[in-house]
Each structure stands twice: as structure tokens, then as C-alpha cells.
Motif scaffolding. Structure first.
Motif, short mmCIF file in Angstrom:
data_model
loop_
_atom_site.label_atom_id
_atom_site.label_comp_id
_atom_site.label_asym_id
_atom_site.label_seq_id
_atom_site.Cartn_x
_atom_site.Cartn_y
_atom_site.Cartn_z
N GLU A 32 50.02 34.23 46.09
CA GLU A 32 50.20 32.84 45.72
C GLU A 32 50.25 32.61 44.21
O GLU A 32 50.42 31.49 43.76
CB GLU A 32 49.10 31.98 46.37
N LEU A 33 50.11 33.69 43.44
CA LEU A 33 50.25 33.56 41.99
C LEU A 33 51.71 33.72 41.58
O LEU A 33 52.48 34.41 42.27
CB LEU A 33 49.44 34.65 41.29
N LEU A 34 52.10 33.10 40.46
CA LEU A 34 53.46 33.30 39.96
C LEU A 34 53.68 34.79 39.69
O LEU A 34 52.80 35.45 39.14
CB LEU A 34 53.66 32.55 38.64
N PRO A 35 54.85 35.30 40.07
CA PRO A 35 55.13 36.72 39.81
C PRO A 35 55.02 37.07 38.33
O PRO A 35 54.60 38.18 37.99
CB PRO A 35 56.59 36.90 40.29
N THR A 36 55.33 36.12 37.47
CA THR A 36 55.24 36.39 36.03
C THR A 36 53.79 36.61 35.59
O THR A 36 53.53 37.39 34.67
CB THR A 36 55.84 35.22 35.22
N ARG A 55 43.01 52.39 25.60
CA ARG A 55 44.18 51.66 26.08
C ARG A 55 43.82 50.69 27.21
O ARG A 55 44.65 50.41 28.09
CB ARG A 55 45.26 52.65 26.56
N LEU A 56 42.62 50.20 27.18
CA LEU A 56 42.22 49.23 28.20
C LEU A 56 43.05 47.96 28.00
O LEU A 56 43.14 47.45 26.89
CB LEU A 56 40.73 48.93 28.04
N THR A 57 43.66 47.49 29.08
CA THR A 57 44.54 46.33 28.92
C THR A 57 43.72 45.04 28.77
O THR A 57 42.51 45.03 29.00
CB THR A 57 45.51 46.24 30.11
N HIS A 58 44.36 43.97 28.36
CA HIS A 58 43.62 42.73 28.10
C HIS A 58 43.66 41.76 29.29
O HIS A 58 43.08 40.70 29.23
CB HIS A 58 44.18 42.03 26.86
N ALA A 59 44.35 42.16 30.37
CA ALA A 59 44.41 41.23 31.51
C ALA A 59 44.40 41.99 32.82
O ALA A 59 45.20 42.90 33.05
CB ALA A 59 45.67 40.38 31.42
N PHE A 60 43.48 41.62 33.68
CA PHE A 60 43.35 42.27 34.99
C PHE A 60 43.46 41.23 36.10
O PHE A 60 43.02 40.09 35.94
CB PHE A 60 41.99 42.97 35.12
N LEU A 61 44.03 41.69 37.20
CA LEU A 61 44.05 40.86 38.41
C LEU A 61 43.26 41.62 39.47
O LEU A 61 43.68 42.68 39.94
CB LEU A 61 45.49 40.63 38.87
N LEU A 62 42.10 41.09 39.79
CA LEU A 62 41.22 41.76 40.75
C LEU A 62 41.46 41.15 42.14
O LEU A 62 41.17 39.99 42.37
CB LEU A 62 39.77 41.55 40.31
N SER A 110 52.78 40.15 36.98
CA SER A 110 53.38 41.29 36.29
C SER A 110 52.74 41.53 34.92
O SER A 110 52.87 42.60 34.37
CB SER A 110 54.88 41.10 36.15
N ARG A 111 52.04 40.53 34.38
CA ARG A 111 51.41 40.73 33.08
C ARG A 111 49.96 41.17 33.19
O ARG A 111 49.28 41.33 32.19
CB ARG A 111 51.51 39.46 32.23
N CYS A 112 49.49 41.34 34.41
CA CYS A 112 48.11 41.79 34.61
C CYS A 112 48.12 43.17 35.26
O CYS A 112 49.01 43.48 36.04
CB CYS A 112 47.36 40.84 35.55
#
Ligand SMILES: [Zn+2]
Length: 354
Positions: A164-168, A27-34, A171-173
Motif C-alpha cells: 500500500e506504499l507508493l512504489p517510489t 555503507r549502512l543506508t539511510h532508509a529502511f522499510l521493515l 524503491s528508495r528504502c
């Protein structure tokens, strides 16, 4: 220090074990925010995360083996379907781009994920460094890709300024926080930066000449970072470049382009360290003059030989906090402003005269 899988496992056990669990459950997700204020972590962790997904022979606990072709290529930055996007223009913006041909733009980056993969594994890894520097159009375009990602893709965004990133986008990462107060300031010639900062802090008060001297030294230091980045990357790529002599020109051009890309990543890493060392110096000075014992400072090595207690007392808390505010101004200016010289000179003059 070797920033390998074991290092991160040891220093960030919770974050790493939850990633391994996700991998073991498929279940590794496809988008990460490090998110990390440590530029070295932001450079070192994404390839490891990519290996976690794509390693050919993972260990029993699902950590990447570090030895297979995929792991090695990820670490070296030579995995054919590893695509890196980072601000490359003077404005330090990642633009949406006029067309797919505009290298280092969002349109260029995204188009590469719809070509067929070049490796057997089928994985495509996209890393966006300093993701907060995407302009709004680029973020909105990328949002669509995040909503409907191409198969077997992983996107890793890195930032020290997630707000400074869009909340949208956020929330997807899945967010990974690698917070570490003990950033090590080891980069080429870093030991020569300390005497300059010390002179600026303790000898420039009211002296235009000293302030100018310090500004010139800092500007020269900042200008060597580009050469240092070129040197490091050239050493790393020398063997592959020699091999590429036998390749046709298209293959050679691809390698040269990768080298350019890595040079700009390495340059940004050194520049971040340079700026954060200036900031840390004045942040610690403010702590020291407000009676924090030297041994409790996060980076006591910055002051080891240079500041005596009576010097700190004379400096005064008010002035120390003003200097810290000027250091913060400098960081902000140099993150956005193309003219380093003006920003550094203004900083030194404020320290000396305000
Ligand atoms: Zn492996």
C-alpha cells in the motif's frame, strides 16, 4: 521473550548479517522499510537498527553493544533525537499536516530533522510506524526527504502492508523482511479472549442472544486495550517521571509528550495482536476442519483445550472458510473504520447467521 539483538540474530540470521556487513563497510543506508506481520517485531527491531548505526562501542562484529548510553536510550525510547510518527487520529491516517505545529503530521515530523541535533553522536532517527497509513500527500512530501536526506539521519518505516506504499517510496528504502508464522499471542488477558472466540464459533449459530453476548465481550476486550497500554507505559516511565519533578516545565512537557506518543504506539501494538489473534483463530479453524493435523497448526496453543476433532468435523469446511472471510472483513474494517463497535457487532452477527 526478550526481543533483543540476539533474538533477531538467531531468528533472522541472513537479514541481520547483511545489516552488520553494511555497517562494517560503512555503507549502512539511510532508509529502511521493515515489513512484518508481527507487531512486536515492528516495535522491537527499529531501535536495534538505530543502535546498529549509532552505538558508541559496537562489538567486534559491529553489532550494537546494548550497554552504552546510546543503546540504552534507543531501547528505552529516550534518545533525544529519536522521533516517532504514527497514525494518531481516529481515521488512522498520517496526514501531511497544515503546518509544522500540527503534531503527528508529516510536516511536523520532517521539521524536526532540520533542527540541530541534541546529542553528541549527531544521529537523528526517524521511525514511521504503519507507514502505509501515510496519505498520498504525506508520502510525496516524505519522498523528497528520502531523495535528499539531511546528514546523519536514519529513517525506519514499518508496515504489515508494504504493497500500500507508493512504489517510489519502496524503491528508495532497503527492505527488511521479518517473516514469522509463529506469532506469540501473549498480551494482557489474551487467555480470556479464547473462550469468547470459542463460544462465538461453536455456540452462536442461529442465536441472536449468544452472538450479542460475544459481541459485547469482544467490544469490552477491545476497550481495555487502551488502559493496558497506559499501564504498561506508565510503569516503564515512572522512574524518569519522578526525576523530571526537578526539571523546568518545558522539559517536563517534553517527557509527557513522549509518554503520550508511546502510549499510542503500545495501544496500536496491542490492538494489532488482538485483531490478529481473532484472525488466527478462524484461519486455524479452517485448517483444522480441512483435516490439517492439530500439531501442524502454526499456533496450536490457540486450540489446545478447546476443540475436539468431532466438533471440527461438525463445523464443516464451507462454514469455516466463510467465517475466515468474515474475520478478514473485520480486520479490514478495524484498520480503517473508526467505529469498532459496529464492526465487531457485524462480525458476530455474520458468524451466527450467514
Ligand atoms: Zn552501544
Amino acid at each position: 521473550m526478550n526481543l533483543d539483538w540476539n533474538f533477531f540474530e538467531e531468528h533472522f540470521p541472513l537479514a541481520v548479517s547483511s545489516l552488520k556487513n553494511a555497517r562494517s563497510a560503512g555503507r549502512l543506508t539511510h532508509a529502511f522499510l521493515l515489513c512484518s506481520s508481527n507487531a512486536e517485531y515492528r516495535t522491537a527491531f527499529p531501535p536495534l537498527l538505530a543502535s546498529l548505526a549509532a552505538c558508541e562501542h559496537p562489538n567486534e562484529d559491529f553489532s550494537p553493544c546494548g550497554r552504552c548510553a546510546v543503546c540504552r536510550e534507543m531501547a528505552e525510547g529516550t534518545f533525544p533525537d529519536l522521533i516517532t510518527l504514527a497514525p494518531s487520529s481516529l481515521s488512522r491516517i498520517i496526514p501531511i499536516g497544515e503546518s509544522e505545529d500540527e503534531v503527528d503530521s508529516m510536516r511536523w515530523f520532517e521539521s524536526l530533522f532540520y533542527l540541530s541535533g541534541m546529542t553528541e553522536s549527531g544521529w537523528k532517527i526517524g521511525i514511521i510506524h504503519e507507514a502505509d497509513r501515510m496519505n498520498e500527500a504525506a508520502q510525496n512530501a516524505f519522498l523528497k526527504t528520502l531523495e535528499e536526506p539531511p546528514p546523519k539521519c536514519m529513517f525506519i518505516l514499518t508496515t504489515s502492508h508494504p504493497a500500500e506504499l507508493l512504489p517510489t517510496i519502496r524503491s528508495r528504502c532497503q527492505t527488511i523482511q521479518l517473516t514469522d508464522n509463529r506469532c506469540k499471542y501473549s498480551f494482557p488477558n489474551s487467555e480470556t479472549l479464547l473462550p469468547i472466540l470459542h463460544k462465538l464459533a461453536f455456540e452462536s449459530k442461529g442465536s441472536l442472544l449468544t452472538a450479542e453476548d460475544c459481541a459485547t465481550a469482544l467490544i469490552e476486550f477491545a476497550e481495555t486495550l487502551g488502559e493496558e497500554a497506559e499501564k504498561t507505559v506508565a510503569e516503564k516511565w515512572a522512574p524518569r517521571l519522578a526525576e523530571s519533578e526537578n526539571l523546568e516545565s518545558a522539559g517536563k512537557a517534553l517527557i509527557e509528550k513522549r509518554i503520550k506518543g508511546e502510549e499510542s504506539c503500545e495501544y496500536r501494538r496491542l490492538r494489532d495482536l488482538f485483531l490478529s489473534m481473532i484472525h488466527a483463530y478462524f484461519a486455524q479453524l479452517a485448517l483444522l476442519v480441512s483435516n490439517t493435523p492439530a500439531e501442524l497448526l502454526p499456533n496450536p496453543e490457540l486450540f489446545e483445550h478447546s476443540i475436539r476433532q468431532n466438533e471440527a468435523e461438525e463445523f464443516g469446511a464451507d462454514r469455516a472458510f466463510r467465517c475466515l472471510a468474515y474475520a478478514e472483513d473485520l480486520l479490514r474494517a478495524m484498520r480503517t473504520n473508526a467505529n469498532d463497535q459496529l464492526a465487531i457487532r457485524a462480525f458476530c452477527l455474520k458468524i451466527a447467521f450467514k
